[in-house]
Write a protein that holds these residues in place. Structure first.
Motif, PDB file in Angstrom:
ATOM      1  N   VAL A   1       0.966  -1.143   0.016  1.00  0.00           N
ATOM      2  CA  VAL A   1      -0.011  -0.130  -0.041  1.00  0.00           C
ATOM      3  C   VAL A   1       0.704   1.124  -0.038  1.00  0.00           C
ATOM      4  O   VAL A   1       1.455   1.468   1.085  1.00  0.00           O
ATOM      5  N   LYS A   2       0.980   1.911  -1.100  1.00  0.00           N
ATOM      6  CA  LYS A   2       2.081   2.886  -1.338  1.00  0.00           C
ATOM      7  C   LYS A   2       1.167   4.372  -0.902  1.00  0.00           C
ATOM      8  O   LYS A   2       1.847   5.084  -0.003  1.00  0.00           O
ATOM      9  N   LYS A   3       0.116   4.528  -0.818  1.00  0.00           N
ATOM     10  CA  LYS A   3      -0.436   5.776  -0.636  1.00  0.00           C
ATOM     11  C   LYS A   3      -1.925   5.318  -0.205  1.00  0.00           C
ATOM     12  O   LYS A   3      -2.578   4.350  -0.812  1.00  0.00           O
ATOM     13  N   ALA A   4      -2.361   6.031   1.060  1.00  0.00           N
ATOM     14  CA  ALA A   4      -3.852   5.590   1.250  1.00  0.00           C
ATOM     15  C   ALA A   4      -4.266   6.924   1.903  1.00  0.00           C
ATOM     16  O   ALA A   4      -3.793   7.393   2.928  1.00  0.00           O
ATOM     17  N   TYR A   5      -5.227   7.545   1.344  1.00  0.00           N
ATOM     18  CA  TYR A   5      -5.983   8.722   1.955  1.00  0.00           C
ATOM     19  C   TYR A   5      -7.370   8.850   1.819  1.00  0.00           C
ATOM     20  O   TYR A   5      -8.169   8.071   0.899  1.00  0.00           O
ATOM     21  N   VAL A   6      -7.976   9.813   2.788  1.00  0.00           N
ATOM     22  CA  VAL A   6      -9.241  10.015   2.548  1.00  0.00           C
ATOM     23  C   VAL A   6      -9.501  11.431   2.275  1.00  0.00           C
ATOM     24  O   VAL A   6      -9.051  12.543   3.137  1.00  0.00           O
ATOM     25  N   ASP A   7     -10.328  11.887   1.252  1.00  0.00           N
ATOM     26  CA  ASP A   7     -10.960  13.208   1.149  1.00  0.00           C
ATOM     27  C   ASP A   7     -12.172  13.502   1.467  1.00  0.00           C
ATOM     28  O   ASP A   7     -12.943  12.538   1.517  1.00  0.00           O
ATOM     29  N   GLU A   8     -12.476  14.798   1.650  1.00  0.00           N
ATOM     30  CA  GLU A   8     -13.651  15.058   2.127  1.00  0.00           C
ATOM     31  C   GLU A   8     -14.669  15.027   0.909  1.00  0.00           C
ATOM     32  O   GLU A   8     -14.388  15.965   0.102  1.00  0.00           O
ATOM     33  N   GLY A   9     -15.865  14.429   1.059  1.00  0.00           N
ATOM     34  CA  GLY A   9     -16.752  14.631  -0.241  1.00  0.00           C
ATOM     35  C   GLY A   9     -17.736  15.718   0.486  1.00  0.00           C
ATOM     36  O   GLY A   9     -17.586  16.518   1.014  1.00  0.00           O
ATOM     37  N   PRO A  10     -19.021  15.690  -0.429  1.00  0.00           N
ATOM     38  CA  PRO A  10     -19.942  16.939  -0.309  1.00  0.00           C
ATOM     39  C   PRO A  10     -20.960  16.491   1.176  1.00  0.00           C
ATOM     40  O   PRO A  10     -20.841  15.326   1.519  1.00  0.00           O
ATOM     41  N   THR A  11     -21.091  17.524   1.884  1.00  0.00           N
ATOM     42  CA  THR A  11     -21.905  17.368   3.060  1.00  0.00           C
ATOM     43  C   THR A  11     -23.426  17.605   2.791  1.00  0.00           C
ATOM     44  O   THR A  11     -23.920  18.461   2.292  1.00  0.00           O
ATOM     45  N   MET A  12     -24.143  16.540   3.247  1.00  0.00           N
ATOM     46  CA  MET A  12     -25.779  16.688   3.273  1.00  0.00           C
ATOM     47  C   MET A  12     -26.023  17.549   4.283  1.00  0.00           C
ATOM     48  O   MET A  12     -25.601  17.121   5.550  1.00  0.00           O
ATOM     49  N   LYS A  13     -26.898  18.690   4.087  1.00  0.00           N
ATOM     50  CA  LYS A  13     -27.284  19.383   5.029  1.00  0.00           C
ATOM     51  C   LYS A  13     -28.998  19.150   5.437  1.00  0.00           C
ATOM     52  O   LYS A  13     -29.718  19.174   4.691  1.00  0.00           O
ATOM     53  N   ARG A  14     -29.109  18.795   6.721  1.00  0.00           N
ATOM     54  CA  ARG A  14     -30.538  18.510   7.236  1.00  0.00           C
ATOM     55  C   ARG A  14     -30.748  19.522   8.478  1.00  0.00           C
ATOM     56  O   ARG A  14     -29.886  19.967   9.203  1.00  0.00           O
TER      57      ARG A  14
END
Length: 113
Positions: free
Chosen positions: A71-84
């Motif tokens: 596993v050379k790279k592993a990352y988490v980016d933020e997606g769109p936020t649903m607003k309620r």
């Protein structure tokens, strides 16, 4: 030769997903799969699916062996936020943010990583 897989719009906050993704970065594929199988977090199953997808992409598209991958790279980016909206006292309202994540895992042969 880097091969990647991505899961987009996963319904978990990026902060929670990063805790699990940080466990597997830099590990061999077999070791990462074992860590994810025994990690007691809900998102670990999704991260394992993304890892398995990256390995399958490497085997099928680039004819690489799974035993030689890391596993050379592993990352988490933020997606769109649903607003309620949640009703509160005296006719006011509170915002509920349902966050999403984009999980990306890049695998490469051991010599290159």
């Amino acid at each position: 030769m880097e091969v990647r897989a991505q899961a987009r719009y996963v319904r978990v906050s990026p902060r929670k997903a990063r805790i699990v993704v940080d466990l597997v970065r830099g590990k061999s594929v077999a070791q990462a799969q074992e860590i994810l199988r025994f990690t007691n977090r809900g998102i670990a199953e999704t991260v394992e699916k993304v890892l398995n997808s990256a390995v399958a992409n490497a085997e099928h598209n680039n004819h690489l062996r799974a035993e030689s991958l890391v596993v050379k790279k592993a990352y988490v980016d933020e997606g769109p936020t649903m607003k309620r909206i949640r009703p509160r006292a005296k006719g006011s309202a509170a915002r509920i943010r349902k966050r999403t994540s984009h999980i990306t895992i890049v695998v490469a042969p051991r010599e290159e990583a």
